[in-house]
Scaffold this motif. Structure first.
Motif: not given
Lengths: 460, 212
Positions: A176-179, A225, A229, A233-236, A417
């Motif tokens: 997730l955090v790496n998309g 999660t 996130l 606004k941490m991930i699109p 996005e």
């Protein structure tokens, strides 16, 4: 795939209160049989859980169940689902969890005797397997205590078994955090699918032995999660929406292994699962803001069979203790939906349309679980020949639907996005056709310190 | 503004890992010292990335791409930095408190801090107070970050802060996680509070630079 056709193919039929395969409880509630029921979930206020505090823990649950059910009875709720989602020490020490199961069942029986209120207990042990790092998924202390709690709860009177299982999560957080959509697919449709199949086969044996029902799982630790996130606004949001579509492939495995619903409340992928399986589903939306924010507070109710609040602390609000207040909110929401249904199919469909229209254009995640999208996504899942191919296909369809809705002005997507549509499409275009090739590729990329392939039946 | 930036700083911002080695060689060939390259070329790049994130222009995956470019640069410069005795100005120990398995928030904070050139020692999840104290004694950080997501592990956060104080360790403690508040942070004796990962660098710097 176990399911090769849809139970619900018309989005208008993917509607609250009605499921092709309703679930009847011992108390006579028929979930998915025309009535939406409130489903209450709760947790403790800030406090320690150990042997010394268990009396106080028990007092909290006694207070919760007494206050909430009294209010449900006063509001003439047609029935109530009570979900007991344990906290980690209660799974680790099954005797503590079972103590609370008895407390809740006693409270439910008391209210039935007092007012005739029907209720059923959904038991959701916290999945403690993550306490080992890397997790042991199929054996060991945490696995055994969890199964002991499931079995004891079922023997003690908990009629619906659920879990927020975590298989694959040890890699998915990083995905997730790496998309990283390929890593998400690997976590959900390779690792998650294998873990779910192993876990739910065991749970089904317990359910059969004890004469209870496997209800359903949720990709909470994955899709929710991502949702939280994205909310921060941490991930699109478009990425979170596509991940949500893939989670349906993972959560579906519970039903392939014998679960019959109602699906677990925080599985926002449940509309897709209802379309496939025909089983009733719990959903949560605006009434779960006490636990987390979401962009689909109304839309999530469009096809619910029980309506939930996710989890609320037992703290005092001006109106009363928070679980009692949330029971009231849930009961009124259900009353509205049931009133719409009592006015006939068209009235129910009108309310369903309003619930959808109020959210659908404002967020990709709302759009992706709308009845229309859910049926389209469900269709590509049942047309696939494996969970890997289903995951890839549903992700492609999700990107296609989101991109088309955006280009047609039907869906708001933030300018920063839009490029993610191409980013995700590129990843999907590069996926190998062969599952074994995909597994080999991802195993080569995965952080082996975080997970044990053998725990998923994979060769290292 | 972008045009005024050094090419190496731009490469960090854009996450152009393949460009990093040659750009560093150019800096070194121009006589720049390794410590200056870190301070004047790399850190400003990561700070700009952090600012763009705070303005909601980019997402965490974009930051991680920049972070990997930064890591690539530091890998090249490390022998020179060691030789010159240059170290990150600040060091932090971070962990999720005992009884709690949630780590994504903690991981995001660690990532943000690393991006701000803070050396981070990550103790993982379910970390007992004694382990936090031992890590502080071993690594001598200026900062400790503690995370929790459960209401029922908030007492463990209190225990951890108390253990740090009882051990007489001169370190700033910042706490965060869904059930925590500024009031709770004060109540348990923490020095700072970060409501989310995006605010973690500001919270850390306020404590570190305010404590100079």
């Amino acid at each position: 795939m176990h399911y090769q056709s849809l139970s619900i193919s018309d989005p208008a039929d993917l509607i609250f209160g009605l499921a092709p395969k309703p679930v009847t409880t011992r108390s006579g509630m028929v979930i998915g049989g025309g009535t939406v029921y409130p489903e209450l979930n709760f947790t403790l206020p800030p406090m320690r859980i150990d042997a010394a505090t268990m009396p106080e823990v028990r007092r909290n649950y006694e207070q919760i169940i007494e206050g909430a059910l009294r209010r449900a009875a006063e509001l003439e709720a047609p029935g109530v689902v009570i979900e007991f989602e344990t906290l980690p020490p209660m799974t680790e020490h099954p005797a503590w969890g079972l103590d609370i199961v008895k407390t809740l069942l006693d409270g439910m029986q008391h209210e039935k005797d007092r007012t005739g209120l029907k209720s059923v207990l959904r038991m959701t042990p916290n999945d403690n397997r993550e306490f080992e790092r890397p997790p042991l998924m199929r054996h060991g202390y945490y696995w055994e205590t969890m199964l002991e709690l499931f079995d004891g709860s079922a023997a003690g009177g908990a009629e619906l078994l659920s879990i927020e299982s975590v298989g694959g999560k040890e890699l998915h957080d990083d995905a997730l955090v790496n998309g990283d959509l390929a890593a998400s697919l690997f976590s959900l449709c390779i690792l998650g699918e294998r873990d779910m199949r192993f876990l739910w086969t065991q749970l089904n044996k317990i359910a059969d032995k004890r004469g209870v029902k496997c209800a359903g799982d949720t990709a909470c630790g994955f899709g929710n999660t991502a949702m939280v996130l994205a909310e921060q606004k941490m991930i699109p949001r478009v990425f979170a929406a596509v991940v949500r579509a893939i989670t349906a492939v993972r959560s579906l495995v519970a039903y392939e292994c014998g679960a019959v619903g109602p699906g677990k409340d925080c599985g926002y992928e449940n509309p897709i699962l209802k379309a496939i399986t025909g089983y009733p589903m719990a959903m949560e939306g605006k009434t779960s803001a006490c636990a987390h924010l979401s962009p689909m507070g109304n839309l999530a109710a469009a096809c619910c069979d029980t309506w939930s609040n996710e989890s609320v602390q037992n703290i005092k609000l001006l109106g009363g203790m928070a679980p009692t207040c949330y029971m009231e909110q849930l009961a009124y929401d259900c009353r509205l939906m049931n009133t719409a249904r009592s006015h006939g199919k068209e009235s129910a469909r009108q309310l369903q349309r309003w619930l959808v229209e109020s959210d659908v254009a404002l967020d990709p995640q709302a759009f992706i679980i709308s009845p229309a999208s859910a049926v389209e996504l469900a269709r590509v899942i049942v047309a696939s020949d494996s969970h890997y191919h289903a995951g890839a296909a549903v992700a492609r369809k999700a990107v296609e639907l989101l991109r088309a809705a955006h280009s047609q002005g039907k869906l708001h997507v933030a300018p920063n996005e839009v490029a993610w549509f191409d980013t995700m499409q590129d990843v999907l275009d590069e996926l190998p056709e062969s599952e074994s090739e995909f597994i080999a590729r991802q195993l080569a990329l995965a952080d082996r310190a975080r997970f044990l392939p053998a725990e998923y039946g994979l060769e290292a | 503004m972008m045009n005024e930036l050094h090419p190496l700083t731009k490469a960090i911002i854009a996450g152009q890992r393949k460009e990093i080695a040659s750009l560093i060689q150019q800096c070194l060939a121009a006589g720049e010292k390794a410590g200056d390259i870190v301070e004047k070329r790399l850190v400003p790049g990561m700070m700009e990335v952090g600012e763009r994130f705070k303005r909601n222009e980019i997402f965490v995956p974009d930051m991680l791409i920049a972070g990997r470019a930064m890591k690539e640069a530091l890998k090249i410069l490390e022998p020179l930095l060691v030789e010159a005795g240059v170290k990150p100005e600040y060091r932090a120990v971070i962990g999720t408190v005992e009884g709690d398995l949630h780590d994504i928030g903690k991981n995001l904070v660690a990532m943000m801090w690393k991006g701000a050139n803070i050396e981070v020692i990550d103790l993982g999840v379910n970390v007992p107070p004694a382990k936090v104290v031992a890590a502080i004694q071993q690594h001598n950080p200026q900062l400790v970050g503690l995370s929790t997501l459960l209401t029922t592990t908030m007492p463990a956060m209190r225990d951890t802060v108390k253990a740090i104080r009882d051990a007489g360790l001169a370190v700033k403690v910042v706490v965060g996680g869904a059930p925590t508040t500024m009031e709770f942070a004060k109540e348990i004796g923490a020095d700072g509070y970060s409501p989310d990962a995006g605010s973690a660098v500001d919270a850390a710097m306020a404590l570190l630079q305010g404590g100079k």
